[in-house]
Structure formats: C-alpha cells, structure tokens
Design a protein around this motif. Structure first.
Motif, mmCIF file in Angstrom:
data_model
loop_
_atom_site.group_PDB
_atom_site.id
_atom_site.type_symbol
_atom_site.label_atom_id
_atom_site.label_comp_id
_atom_site.label_asym_id
_atom_site.label_seq_id
_atom_site.Cartn_x
_atom_site.Cartn_y
_atom_site.Cartn_z
ATOM 1 N N PHE A 103 -13.662 7.045 -140.897
ATOM 2 C CA PHE A 103 -13.892 5.758 -141.545
ATOM 3 C C PHE A 103 -13.745 4.648 -140.511
ATOM 4 N N GLY A 105 -15.408 2.018 -140.047
ATOM 5 C CA GLY A 105 -15.617 0.660 -140.526
ATOM 6 C C GLY A 105 -17.043 0.422 -140.974
ATOM 7 N N CYS A 106 -17.977 0.519 -140.041
ATOM 8 C CA CYS A 106 -19.378 0.310 -140.391
ATOM 9 C C CYS A 106 -20.253 1.052 -139.387
ATOM 10 N N ARG A 107 -21.525 1.145 -139.704
ATOM 11 C CA ARG A 107 -22.458 1.888 -138.850
ATOM 12 C C ARG A 107 -22.483 1.311 -137.433
ATOM 13 N N GLU A 108 -22.494 -0.016 -137.308
ATOM 14 C CA GLU A 108 -22.553 -0.646 -135.993
ATOM 15 C C GLU A 108 -21.318 -0.298 -135.152
ATOM 16 N N ALA A 109 -20.165 -0.263 -135.795
ATOM 17 C CA ALA A 109 -18.934 0.085 -135.070
ATOM 18 C C ALA A 109 -19.003 1.527 -134.571
ATOM 19 N N GLN A 111 -21.724 3.167 -133.858
ATOM 20 C CA GLN A 111 -22.699 3.214 -132.769
ATOM 21 C C GLN A 111 -22.091 2.654 -131.480
#
Length: 170
Positions: A103, A105-109, A111
C-alpha cells in the motif's frame, strides 16, 4: 536444449570478458545468429506436426513462434542481455519486501519507487557509490537541458567520471 546451452555459453564468455557492446554484437552475428536460425527451423518444423495445441509442447511451440522477433532483439544490440535474469536476481531482495510496500499510496508513488530501485540496482551492478551518484545527479539535474539528461544514466555517468579521472591523472 543443447542449442540453448551454446547460446548461454557464448553470453557467459562475453560477461566474463567484460566486453563492451561491439564484441557481443560481433560474436552474436558470427555464432549466436546461426544457432537462432537452427532453433527457428526446429520450431517451424514442430509447428507443422500434429501436436495438440493445448498440450505443454503445443503451448511452448506457439508461444516461441509468436515471440520469436522479441527473442532475437539482443542479437542486434550488444548492450542487451539474452534474458532478464540479472535484473530479476538484482531485484529479488526488494521483491521479498513487496508485501510491506503493498500500500505505497498511489500509482505514481509506486512508479517513482520502481524508478529509484532501478537506479540503485544499476549503480550497484556497475560498482558505483549510489550516494555519490545521487548527490551529483540531484545537484546537476535542475540546471540541465533535456537533451543532456541521458548523460546521467548510471553507465554514462560512470564513463564520464572515469574520463574525468583519467584526464586529471594525465
């Protein structure tokens, strides 16, 4: 299997010789390409036989035939490895902790983390002090033109550093 063994023997010899891109291209053109031709001819002959398409052999033949161009990419570029085993072995320790980072945080993190891990692993593979590399790159990057960014790739950065050291020594 013997033909694959020959391909991997050639690659092992190139790795042990710490060859630059020119030698692998030449050896692959003179040795590996003919092995690839024999393997392709074998796959084409097997594809003509009455093999059940859903059997393991049928699936393997169909997969190899579909992927053949991708399997030959490394023949034309001495910088490309025959497989991605070195990368997989390098990221294995990171992968072991994947559940801890599930987890993120988000897809960008995720990547960004993947990019950073790639940089760190490349530095380690090339024997670069990762901290020295990151400090240098992060201080120079804001003032660089987009056309100069390729010089910061770890392999290019190392080449440049070695040239500067040789110039200072001379």
């Amino acid at each position: 299997m013997r033909q694959l063994g020959h391909l991997y023997r050639i690659e092992r010899e190139l790795r042990e010789a710490k060859a630059g891109p020119a030698l692998p291209e030449a050896m692959r053109a003179s040795q590996s390409r003919m092995i690839h031709r024999r393997l392709k001819a074998l796959i084409d002959r097997l594809a003509l036989r009455p093999i059940l398409p859903k059997s393991k052999l049928g699936k393997a033949i169909h997969y190899a035939a579909r992927q053949w161009r991708k399997l030959e990419v490394y023949l034309g570029d001495g910088r490309i490895e025959i497989d991605n085993n070195l990368v997989e072995n390098a990221i294995r320790p990171t992968k072991l902790g994947a559940k801890n980072w599930l987890f993120i945080g988000c897809r960008e993190a995720g990547q960004r983390a993947a990019i950073l891990y790639t940089i760190v692993e490349n530095c380690q593979r090339l024997g670069i002090d990762t901290r020295e590399y990151l400090e240098d790159v992060l201080t120079r990057l804001p003032a660089m033109k987009e056309s100069e960014v390729a010089t910061l790739i770890p392999a290019n950065w190392l080449r440049s550093k070695l040239r500067r050291q040789a110039h200072k020594a001379a």
